[in-house]
Design an enzyme around this catalytic site. Structure first.
Site, PDB file in Angstrom:
ATOM      1  N   ASN A 148      33.789  44.066  45.235  1.00 33.77           N
ATOM      2  CA  ASN A 148      35.199  45.269  45.515  1.00 33.77           C
ATOM      3  C   ASN A 148      35.882  44.981  43.898  1.00 33.77           C
ATOM      4  O   ASN A 148      36.574  44.143  43.331  1.00 33.77           O
ATOM      5  CB  ASN A 148      36.811  44.024  45.924  1.00 33.77           C
ATOM      6  N   LYS A 190      38.565  46.529  42.682  1.00 33.46           N
ATOM      7  CA  LYS A 190      39.457  46.716  42.653  1.00 33.46           C
ATOM      8  C   LYS A 190      39.473  47.998  41.647  1.00 33.46           C
ATOM      9  O   LYS A 190      38.850  49.093  41.988  1.00 33.46           O
ATOM     10  CB  LYS A 190      40.226  45.671  42.266  1.00 33.46           C
ATOM     11  N   HIS A 225      43.138  44.439  52.742  1.00 30.88           N
ATOM     12  CA  HIS A 225      43.390  43.714  51.868  1.00 30.88           C
ATOM     13  C   HIS A 225      44.826  43.066  51.558  1.00 30.88           C
ATOM     14  O   HIS A 225      45.660  43.776  51.357  1.00 30.88           O
ATOM     15  CB  HIS A 225      42.050  44.775  50.193  1.00 30.88           C
ATOM     16  N   GLU A 236      46.020  42.721  48.515  1.00 34.19           N
ATOM     17  CA  GLU A 236      46.753  43.391  47.549  1.00 34.19           C
ATOM     18  C   GLU A 236      47.011  44.786  48.054  1.00 34.19           C
ATOM     19  O   GLU A 236      48.448  45.612  47.818  1.00 34.19           O
ATOM     20  CB  GLU A 236      45.900  43.789  46.938  1.00 34.19           C
ATOM     21  N   GLU A 258      40.630  35.856  53.474  1.00 31.87           N
ATOM     22  CA  GLU A 258      40.372  35.564  51.517  1.00 31.87           C
ATOM     23  C   GLU A 258      42.056  35.165  51.601  1.00 31.87           C
ATOM     24  O   GLU A 258      42.893  36.258  51.589  1.00 31.87           O
ATOM     25  CB  GLU A 258      41.137  37.121  51.097  1.00 31.87           C
ATOM     26  N   GLY A 310      41.728  35.870  43.194  1.00 30.05           N
ATOM     27  CA  GLY A 310      42.509  36.459  41.339  1.00 30.05           C
ATOM     28  C   GLY A 310      42.727  34.900  40.462  1.00 30.05           C
ATOM     29  O   GLY A 310      42.611  35.222  39.283  1.00 30.05           O
ATOM     30  N   SER A 324      37.901  34.110  44.288  1.00 36.87           N
ATOM     31  CA  SER A 324      37.277  33.215  43.105  1.00 36.87           C
ATOM     32  C   SER A 324      36.107  32.494  43.183  1.00 36.87           C
ATOM     33  O   SER A 324      35.764  31.703  43.525  1.00 36.87           O
ATOM     34  CB  SER A 324      38.550  31.962  42.515  1.00 36.87           C
TER      35      SER A 324
HETATM   36  P1  PGA Z   1      38.392  37.736  43.779  1.00 37.95           P
HETATM   37  O1  PGA Z   1      38.918  38.416  44.452  1.00 37.95           O
HETATM   38  O2  PGA Z   1      36.955  37.014  43.166  1.00 37.95           O
HETATM   39  O3  PGA Z   1      39.145  37.994  41.987  1.00 37.95           O
HETATM   40  O4  PGA Z   1      39.844  36.247  43.783  1.00 37.95           O
HETATM   41  C1  PGA Z   1      37.965  38.688  45.543  1.00 37.95           C
HETATM   42  C2  PGA Z   1      39.223  39.693  46.384  1.00 37.95           C
HETATM   43  O5  PGA Z   1      40.223  39.908  45.878  1.00 37.95           O
HETATM   44  O6  PGA Z   1      37.914  40.278  46.864  1.00 37.95           O
END
Ligand code: PGA
Length: 250
Positions: free
Chosen positions: A11, A13, A95, A97, A167, A173, A213
């Site tokens: 992803n 982003k 997601h 976010e 997730e 993140g 992460s």
């Molecule tokens: P990350 O994000 O691996 O940077 O923690 C995962 C995601 O949001 O899909």
């Protein structure tokens, strides 16, 4: 026992430009990537066409969001039809976010999932609890509620075009990965939920990814868990270590 093909999604982003995307395409093209793994990258909408035209065909391309109808007066939105038109065949929906920064609720996510599937896209549907929810002992309640909204939108039938991504919001993140045991526990509960609420067939066949992460350093231990069928990777999917994550089972 159904065999579930290991799935690793990246992803990106809201990151990258053409030069950086060229770098990602370069390390993905060189690999070598485990041929037993399905790989899909989630690309910013504006670069879907570009990325699709440059990436190896064996790598799927996903949008990171789309709206719930085919076209119309929805300034700033992209439709499933547009995503398909530029050659991408997946979309990431729900997601954290989108849920937490842009205020998308279960109902809207359900409508988006339904429309995307009806249009012919495959869906990476994301769920996960916040830190407060986990600490309040509400993890299962939250992920079951989110999964129920997605399941209602799918109905019986199109589950083969859906991958679930668990997730935990506190792990995204933050550098705080769920332990393999914590992730396995939720994946196991989700599989049991699917068996009870949908069917044992769907429960056995649906891939449940872990995200939050994931790095080259922690992916192998996570990948050993019975109910972890792959990953959704944010930050590390922009770096060459993504190849090691794809190859976590080797
Ligand atoms: P990350 O994000 O691996 O940077 O923690 C995962 C995601 O949001 O899909």
């Amino acid at each position: 026992m159904a065999t579930r093909k290991f799935f690793v999604g990246g992803n990106w982003k809201m990151n990258g430009n053409k030069a950086e995307i060229n770098g990602i395409i370069d390390f993905l093209s060189k690999g070598p990537l485990d041929p037993n793994v399905e790989v899909v990258v989630g690309v910013p909408a504006i670069y879907l066409d570009y990325s699709r035209s440059k990436l190896p065909r064996s790598i799927g391309v996903a949008a990171q969001n789309c709206y719930k109808v085919a076209k119309g007066a929805f300034t700033g939105e992209n439709s499933s039809a547009m995503i398909l038109d530029v050659g991408a065949d997946w979309v990431i929906l729900g997601h954290s976010e989108r849920r937490n920064v842009f205020g998308e609720n279960d109902e809207l996510i359900g409508e988006k999932v339904r429309h995307a599937l009806e249009s012919g896209l495959s869906v990476i549907a994301c769920i996960g609890e916040t830190l407060d929810e986990r600490e309040g002992g509400r993890t299962e309640e939250v992920v079951f509620r989110q999964t129920a909204a997605i399941s209602k939108a799918i109905g019986q039938g199109s589950w083969e075009k859906v991958v679930l991504a668990y997730e935990p919001v506190w792990a995204i993140g933050t550098g705080k990965t769920a332990s393999p045991e914590q992730a396995q526990e939720v994946h196991d509960q989700l599989r049991k939920w699917l068996a009870k609420e949908v069917s044992s067939d769907v429960s056995q066949k649906t891939r449940i990814l872990y995200g939050g992460s994931v790095t080259a350093g922690n992916c192998k231990e996570l990948a050993k868990k019975e109910d972890i069928d792959g990953f959704l990777v944010g930050g590390a999917s922009l770096k060459p270590e993504f190849v090691n994550i794809i190859n976590a089972k080797q």
